[in-house]
Design a protein around this motif. Sequence first.
Motif, mmCIF file in Angstrom:
data_model
loop_
_atom_site.group_PDB
_atom_site.id
_atom_site.type_symbol
_atom_site.label_atom_id
_atom_site.label_comp_id
_atom_site.label_asym_id
_atom_site.label_seq_id
_atom_site.Cartn_x
_atom_site.Cartn_y
_atom_site.Cartn_z
ATOM 1 N N PRO A 57 -3.850 -2.970 -11.325
ATOM 2 C CA PRO A 57 -4.739 -3.381 -10.207
ATOM 3 C C PRO A 57 -5.125 -2.391 -9.260
ATOM 4 O O PRO A 57 -4.315 -1.445 -8.895
ATOM 5 C CB PRO A 57 -3.713 -4.599 -9.462
ATOM 6 N N ALA A 58 -6.340 -2.497 -8.785
ATOM 7 C CA ALA A 58 -6.568 -1.581 -7.866
ATOM 8 C C ALA A 58 -6.391 -1.698 -6.168
ATOM 9 O O ALA A 58 -6.887 -0.780 -5.395
ATOM 10 C CB ALA A 58 -8.319 -1.262 -7.832
ATOM 11 N N HIS A 59 -6.170 -2.669 -6.005
ATOM 12 C CA HIS A 59 -5.585 -3.488 -4.767
ATOM 13 C C HIS A 59 -4.230 -3.874 -4.540
ATOM 14 O O HIS A 59 -3.615 -4.632 -5.508
ATOM 15 C CB HIS A 59 -6.445 -4.439 -4.101
ATOM 16 N N GLU A 60 -3.309 -3.760 -3.628
ATOM 17 C CA GLU A 60 -1.947 -4.080 -3.524
ATOM 18 C C GLU A 60 -1.908 -5.684 -3.517
ATOM 19 O O GLU A 60 -0.973 -5.890 -4.144
ATOM 20 C CB GLU A 60 -1.339 -3.349 -2.182
ATOM 21 N N TYR A 69 -12.515 -5.870 -9.302
ATOM 22 C CA TYR A 69 -12.365 -4.467 -9.972
ATOM 23 C C TYR A 69 -12.126 -4.553 -11.535
ATOM 24 O O TYR A 69 -12.593 -3.725 -12.231
ATOM 25 C CB TYR A 69 -11.100 -3.862 -9.403
ATOM 26 N N VAL B 94 -10.359 5.463 -7.917
ATOM 27 C CA VAL B 94 -9.255 4.680 -8.377
ATOM 28 C C VAL B 94 -9.400 4.624 -10.170
ATOM 29 O O VAL B 94 -8.539 4.740 -10.806
ATOM 30 C CB VAL B 94 -9.087 3.321 -7.709
ATOM 31 N N ALA B 104 -2.811 4.004 -9.120
ATOM 32 C CA ALA B 104 -3.704 4.162 -7.951
ATOM 33 C C ALA B 104 -3.884 2.950 -7.377
ATOM 34 O O ALA B 104 -4.507 1.937 -7.975
ATOM 35 C CB ALA B 104 -4.863 5.130 -8.262
ATOM 36 N N THR B 105 -4.099 2.662 -6.191
ATOM 37 C CA THR B 105 -4.658 1.873 -5.199
ATOM 38 C C THR B 105 -5.535 2.082 -4.256
ATOM 39 O O THR B 105 -5.654 3.242 -3.819
ATOM 40 C CB THR B 105 -3.650 0.692 -4.788
ATOM 41 N N MET B 106 -6.407 1.413 -3.754
ATOM 42 C CA MET B 106 -7.319 1.658 -2.746
ATOM 43 C C MET B 106 -7.122 0.715 -1.461
ATOM 44 O O MET B 106 -6.749 -0.510 -1.677
ATOM 45 C CB MET B 106 -8.610 1.857 -3.003
ATOM 46 N N GLN B 107 -7.494 0.990 -0.220
ATOM 47 C CA GLN B 107 -7.368 0.166 0.700
ATOM 48 C C GLN B 107 -8.153 0.564 2.083
ATOM 49 O O GLN B 107 -8.337 1.917 2.068
ATOM 50 C CB GLN B 107 -5.852 -0.153 1.246
#
Lengths: 161, 110
Positions: A57-60, A69, B94, B104-107
Amino acid sequence: VARSDDPEPIRRQGDRFAVTLPDEAREALRRLAVQYRDLLREEDPSTDPGVARLFPPAHEDDLLANLEYERVAHDGLLAGRLRNIETLERTAGADSLSEDELLAWMAVANDLRLVLGTRLEVTEETTARDFAKDPEGRETFELYRFLSALVGVILEALPQP
Amino acid sequence: MSDQVRVVEGATRSMKVAPVEVGRPVDEEVHEPDFPWIVIVWNDPINLMVYVTWVLQKLFGYPREKAERLMWDVHTKGKAVVSSGPKEKAESDVARLHAYGLWATMQQDR
């Protein structure tokens, strides 16, 4: 113990890379490439933890953003992985590789490390001794170590980015 | 603007070159319509240290020393901010990191 005068199995030669891997290693790579393609065709991140590791996943913690995504990125990532597999299969027997072909080898080898390492639940401390009572796991771990060595050899051969 | 500065601070904190901004209004974030995004690489037990360093050099054009420092942060602190910018750039970064198998993640950098 390797002789010190053994040449590196992959080394830079002008713009290209000379490959002197033994036939068994090339055959193992070809076999792994076929199995890897089957895995990508038959499984997806929801059914196989190894595949899930390839498409994280790209977001936590944002389910909707992750779905978006996945919608945008997944097909491109999958297509790139399939292209790398195709390149490795086509060139597994070659004595000389272009840099792009060698990068495809490294990408497939590292992807497979992620799949196998996830299945084996490796940690930074995992050794072959951890599989003393698990012949199948031991065999998979040997493949994992072979792929680790291959990634290391390729990184040594590549010029500084 | 100050948020971008803070992102740069975050991304380069180990380089000790973080700029210091004086007199930033305290409520500035409330009026900022679009915060810059940060891209984080997380530690994992599989990717080799030399591989992570190489990927950061390759994708972001970082000098080896900076890529090694970021890799070392990932390894010892569990994560590192490797890039920042608008949402589209973070998304693209990402995906490129995912293509190389990095976690990898984005925030949004709030």
